[in-house]
Design an enzyme around this catalytic site. Structure first.
Site, short mmCIF file in Angstrom:
data_model
loop_
_atom_site.label_atom_id
_atom_site.label_comp_id
_atom_site.label_asym_id
_atom_site.label_seq_id
_atom_site.Cartn_x
_atom_site.Cartn_y
_atom_site.Cartn_z
N ARG A 55 38.28 -3.92 -23.16
CA ARG A 55 37.50 -4.24 -21.96
C ARG A 55 37.08 -5.69 -21.93
NH1 ARG A 55 32.08 -3.79 -20.53
NH2 ARG A 55 31.47 -2.65 -22.41
N TYR A 108 32.62 -12.28 4.84
CA TYR A 108 33.54 -11.15 4.70
C TYR A 108 32.78 -9.83 4.84
CZ TYR A 108 37.01 -8.38 1.91
OH TYR A 108 37.91 -7.47 1.43
N ASP A 182 32.49 -18.18 -1.82
CA ASP A 182 33.77 -17.47 -1.74
C ASP A 182 34.83 -18.51 -1.36
OD1 ASP A 182 36.04 -16.00 -1.06
OD2 ASP A 182 34.89 -14.32 -0.27
#
Length: 392
Positions: A55, A108, A182
């Site tokens: 992980r 978004y 972003d």
């Protein structure tokens, strides 16, 4: 190194490639150790890309993270299973109950949903702001404002923000505020966020980084101040990405420079053609003067891409459907950034913002201009507009 050389070399350290050109795909859940000291060393070096548990990442993941850090000029990069996971993890890393965040009104849609449905439930208040606010952002900041979230250009409507103006003004008010951008539209190639004062840059690597519409991946890169917090909290949230998708993104990254040049060239040709069509009320392409914030695009960006929108004059739903239903090269789809051209229509832009006025009555059509011959794409749009006119 020049940009094109960096694209080829980034993430290809000998410790990841082991003498071959591309870092190999390393799949692992369990990492084995031969001694207690070796295991303790790996456990203690979470920050240093030492394999410990699947992980945390494998050499494939680490190579991709290194490449993104180098291309964006960041201290470090965390890799996520999709762009939305990168956005939500980045925000969760820097907020707590009782905080206030500022989010651009043109964000978004899944980001807005996360703010309205998840952050609000956690006791974090959200204020949306006009993308063209610039240095006026300071007036909206509160004593408990912990994060300012930018997206430039804006999702669907393409407003380009004054990123350095916002960053400078915000830090005059509170030097500790974390500014998250972003940066998916520009990719790591056409906008350098840390140069302009951003703390965390988020990408949907699904888009131009991978570039072939065949994997889901997200990244968040951070400066030295924010990287330890981002890395630790993303790990605690259980975020991890497939090494196979990281490999695909590394492979796609090598051609992003030449792909973006073609996307940009063709999209400008199509945008200028659309601007002359009688059915079109406005073209929203950051490289055109008609786009809000075009002056910031000229000042701050190193180039464009294939994604832009245009507004049709008011019409019936039947006319829009007739246009979309029989497109040959433009297929309908929600993602973008691959080699193929896409088309998507939205008749309800006004309902997806709460602060800024949307001045148009007709439908918005978003195009992604792929790598097909631009004359074929224009012919496809011309035939679509003919069907549109027949149903008016």
């Amino acid at each position: 190194m020049k940009k094109d050389t960096k694209i080829v070399r980034a993430g290809r350290s000998a410790k990841w490639t082991n003498g071959v050109v591309n870092p190999p795909v390393v799949r692992a859940s369990t990492v084995l150790f031969d001694s207690v000291s070796e295991m303790q060393h790996a456990a203690a070096n979470r920050a240093n890309q030492v394999p410990f548990y699947g992980r945390r990442g494998t050499p494939t993941t680490f190579a991709f993270a290194d490449a993104m850090s180098e291309l964006e000029g960041a201290k470090g990069c965390y890799v996520y299973p999709c762009g939305t996971a990168a956005i939500t993890s980045a925000m969760l890393s820097f907020v707590k109950a009782g905080d206030h965040v500022l989010v651009v009104d043109t964000v978004y849609e899944p980001t807005r949903d996360f703010c309205d449905k998840t952050l609000s439930r956690m006791g974090v208040s959200v204020t949306y702001y006009d993308p063209m606010i610039g240095s006026g952002i300071e007036a909206l900041m509160r004593d408990n404002t912990s994060v300012i979230f930018l997206e430039s250009p804006g999702s669907l409507t393409m407003e380009v923000q004054d990123v350095p103006g916002i960053c400078h003004s915000a830090r005059q008010k509170n030097s500790d505020v974390v500014i998250v951008l972003d940066n998916t539209w520009a990719s790591p190639i056409h906008f350098q966020p840390f140069t302009y004062g951003v703390d965390v840059s988020v990408q949907a690597a699904t888009k131009y980084v991978a570039g072939h519409s065949d994997c889901m991946l997200g990244t968040a890169t951070a400066n030295a101040r924010c990287w330890p917090t981002l890395r630790e909290n993303s790990y605690l949230l259980g975020q991890c990405a497939s090494p196979d998708d990281s490999y695909l993104a590394l492979r796609g990254l090598r051609t992003i420079g030449v792909r973006l040049k073609q996307h940009q060239r063709s999209s400008l040709t199509v945008a200028r053609w659309l601007a002359e069509r009688p059915e079109v009320e406005a073209v929203l392409h950051p490289a055109l003067e008609s786009c809000p914030g075009h002056e910031f695009f000229k000042r701050d960006f190193l180039g464009g891409n294939g994604l832009f929108s245009f507004i049709l004059k008011p019409s019936s739903p039947r006319a829009l459907t007739a246009m979309l239903d029989s497109m040959v090269h433009f297929k309908m789809g929600f993602s973008w950034g691959g080699f193929e051209s896409l088309i998507l229509a939205n008749r309800n832009v006004a309902s997806q913002r709460t602060v800024t006025h949307w001045p148009y009555q007709g439908p918005l059509v978003r195009l992604h201009i792929g790598l097909e011959d631009v004359d074929d794409l224009i012919a496809d749009l011309q035939a679509g507009l003919a069907r549109y006119n027949e149903q008016q």
